[in-house]
Design a protein around this motif. Structure first.
Motif, short mmCIF file in Angstrom:
data_model
loop_
_atom_site.label_atom_id
_atom_site.label_comp_id
_atom_site.label_asym_id
_atom_site.label_seq_id
_atom_site.Cartn_x
_atom_site.Cartn_y
_atom_site.Cartn_z
N LEU A 27 0.81 -1.22 0.00
CA LEU A 27 0.00 0.00 0.00
C LEU A 27 0.84 1.26 0.00
O LEU A 27 1.86 1.34 0.69
CB LEU A 27 -0.89 0.04 1.24
N GLY A 28 0.36 2.26 -0.76
CA GLY A 28 0.99 3.58 -0.74
C GLY A 28 -0.04 4.62 -0.32
O GLY A 28 -1.23 4.35 -0.27
N HIS A 29 0.45 5.84 -0.03
CA HIS A 29 -0.43 6.88 0.51
C HIS A 29 -1.14 7.67 -0.59
O HIS A 29 -0.84 7.53 -1.77
CB HIS A 29 0.35 7.81 1.44
N LEU A 30 -2.08 8.51 -0.17
CA LEU A 30 -2.82 9.38 -1.08
C LEU A 30 -1.83 10.30 -1.80
O LEU A 30 -0.80 10.66 -1.25
CB LEU A 30 -3.82 10.24 -0.30
N ARG A 31 -2.20 10.73 -2.99
CA ARG A 31 -1.35 11.61 -3.80
C ARG A 31 0.10 11.15 -3.74
O ARG A 31 1.00 11.85 -3.26
CB ARG A 31 -1.52 13.06 -3.34
N PRO A 32 0.35 9.95 -4.24
CA PRO A 32 1.67 9.33 -4.07
C PRO A 32 2.79 10.12 -4.75
O PRO A 32 2.60 10.65 -5.83
CB PRO A 32 1.50 7.96 -4.73
N VAL A 55 0.97 -7.26 -5.08
CA VAL A 55 0.47 -6.25 -6.00
C VAL A 55 0.49 -4.91 -5.27
O VAL A 55 0.29 -4.86 -4.06
CB VAL A 55 -0.97 -6.62 -6.50
N CYS A 56 0.79 -3.83 -6.01
CA CYS A 56 0.74 -2.49 -5.42
C CYS A 56 -0.70 -2.00 -5.46
O CYS A 56 -1.42 -2.28 -6.43
CB CYS A 56 1.62 -1.52 -6.19
N LEU A 57 -1.11 -1.28 -4.43
CA LEU A 57 -2.49 -0.78 -4.38
C LEU A 57 -2.53 0.64 -3.83
O LEU A 57 -2.00 0.90 -2.75
CB LEU A 57 -3.34 -1.72 -3.52
N ASN A 58 -3.13 1.55 -4.60
CA ASN A 58 -3.28 2.95 -4.19
C ASN A 58 -4.67 3.43 -4.53
O ASN A 58 -5.22 3.04 -5.57
CB ASN A 58 -2.32 3.86 -4.97
N ARG A 98 -3.95 7.99 5.90
CA ARG A 98 -3.43 8.57 4.66
C ARG A 98 -3.50 7.60 3.46
O ARG A 98 -2.94 7.86 2.40
CB ARG A 98 -1.99 9.06 4.85
N PHE A 99 -4.19 6.46 3.65
CA PHE A 99 -4.40 5.56 2.50
C PHE A 99 -5.69 5.92 1.77
O PHE A 99 -5.88 5.53 0.63
CB PHE A 99 -4.49 4.10 2.97
N GLY A 100 -6.57 6.62 2.47
CA GLY A 100 -7.90 6.92 1.93
C GLY A 100 -8.90 5.91 2.45
O GLY A 100 -8.56 4.74 2.68
N LEU A 106 -10.93 -1.85 2.91
CA LEU A 106 -10.42 -3.16 2.46
C LEU A 106 -9.50 -3.77 3.51
O LEU A 106 -9.48 -4.98 3.71
CB LEU A 106 -9.64 -3.01 1.15
N PHE A 107 -8.68 -2.92 4.13
CA PHE A 107 -7.67 -3.40 5.08
C PHE A 107 -7.82 -2.68 6.42
O PHE A 107 -7.20 -1.65 6.65
CB PHE A 107 -6.26 -3.18 4.52
N PRO A 108 -8.66 -3.23 7.32
CA PRO A 108 -8.82 -2.58 8.63
C PRO A 108 -7.55 -2.69 9.47
O PRO A 108 -7.36 -1.94 10.41
CB PRO A 108 -9.98 -3.32 9.27
#
Ligand SMILES: [Mn+2]
Length: 334
Positions: A27-32, A55-58, A98-100, A106-108
């Motif tokens: 996972l990456g943050h908002l506005r990467p 897999v990368c997920l943003n 900051r993930f949105g 999806l990921f608590p």
């Protein structure tokens, strides 16, 4: 020679062992930014090379200038992702909000959290946080090399971009001998500074100049020239035919002025929602503490915040907070 202490290396190797057989969403943050995307790319590819599905997920799309660094790395968005049976590993994200909200739904919870922000509270089960690293990409590069994990040419270029941007092109105080040593290793594995610069800095749409012109028209000095700030009002991107990512680095025009201690950029990104970016010339100015007072966080010389108010009231709130912060700094009480 090793780049990280043995304790951090053991934690990293144990993390990789714990991820064996799992399906991993990186996972990456908002506005990467480039550190976020570069770290996601490199970790995802390293896991794939170890036989771990990843897999990368943003929530937000990869900015146009960063797409060349992604190459064929697998990518997903939260709206079309079934997280059942997937484990979350976060990179470069100091704060789990900051993930949105879509990613949080999806990921608590988070299995691991790899980051270089001092303000990171350690919100995952396994937390690898090194505030001495200039970039999350620096941590990953060093840990891959220490652990004997291959770095392919795509990852080398992505990790190089991560370090080049988070150090302000090797200018900021966190630019250490280790940064240069690690970049040298990345160059030996296929990273190209010239090509990275071309993608990152020499590929602007013409409309960006219009955006920049309008931003510069708003720039002012306050507090005897110690604060320099400018604003991006709501609607400016649409009016100029640009994207939010085209304003990346604008705050540095303010930071670069002689005599300025603090630089600020305010952007009303939705009506009634304003984002602030803070920069300082030295870490002693501690804009992270200033951002914290405004409900944000970050690094000592680069931080940010969000306030659910329109631009004019955020401008008033922020200027008052900066005035107080400068007085506290002058009194030696930061
Ligand atoms: Mn970073």
């Amino acid at each position: 020679m090793s780049y990280f202490d043995s304790e951090t290396l053991v934690d990293f190797v144990e993390l990789l062992e714990a991820l064996a057989g799992k399906h991993v969403a990186v996972l990456g943050h908002l506005r990467p930014d480039a550190d976020c995307i570069g770290s996601q790319v490199a970790l995802c590819r390293a896991l794939n090379a170890c036989g771990i599905e990843a897999v990368c997920l943003n929530k937000h799309d990869t900015p146009r200038v960063l797409l060349p660094f992604v190459a064929d790395t697998p990518w997903a968005t939260p709206d079309s992702f079934d997280a059942d049976g997937w484990t979350a590993v976060a990179v470069d994200c100091a704060d789990p909000t900051r993930f949105g909200p879509e990613v949080n739904a999806l990921f608590p919870e988070f299995f691991a959290n790899i980051d270089h922000h001092r303000s990171n509270p350690g919100y995952a089960k396994v937390n690898l946080i090194d505030a001495h690293s200039a970039a999350t990409g620096e941590m990953l590069t060093g840990l891959f090399l220490d652990a004997g994990i291959d770095i392919d040419a795509v990852s080398a270029q992505a990790l190089y971009a991560a370090m080049a941007t988070d150090t302000g092109q090797f200018r900021y105080a966190a630019t250490s001998p280790r940064v240069f040593e690690l970049c040298a290793e990345l160059l030996r594995r296929g990273a190209s500074p010239a090509l990275a610069s071309e993608h990152l800095f020499e590929n602007d749409p013409f409309a960006k100049l219009d955006l920049l012109r309008r931003f510069l028209d708003t720039v002012k000095l306050e507090f005897d020239g110690r604060l320099c700030y400018g604003v991006l009002p709501y609607g400016i991107f649409e009016e100029t035919g640009t994207l939010k990512e085209d304003a990346e680095g604008f705050v540095d025009y303010c930071r670069d002025i002689a005599g300025v201690d603090i630089a600020l950029l305010l952007e009303e990104y939705e009506p009634g929602r304003t984002k602030g970016s803070l920069r300082a010339k030295t870490a002693t100015m501690h804009v992270d503490l200033l951002a914290k007072k405004l409900n944000g966080g970050g690094h000592a010389a680069a931080a940010g915040f969000n306030i659910n108010e329109p631009m004019a009231s955020v401008e008033a709130i922020t200027l008052a907070a900066i005035k107080e912060h400068l007085a506290t700094y002058d009194a030696g009480k930061l």
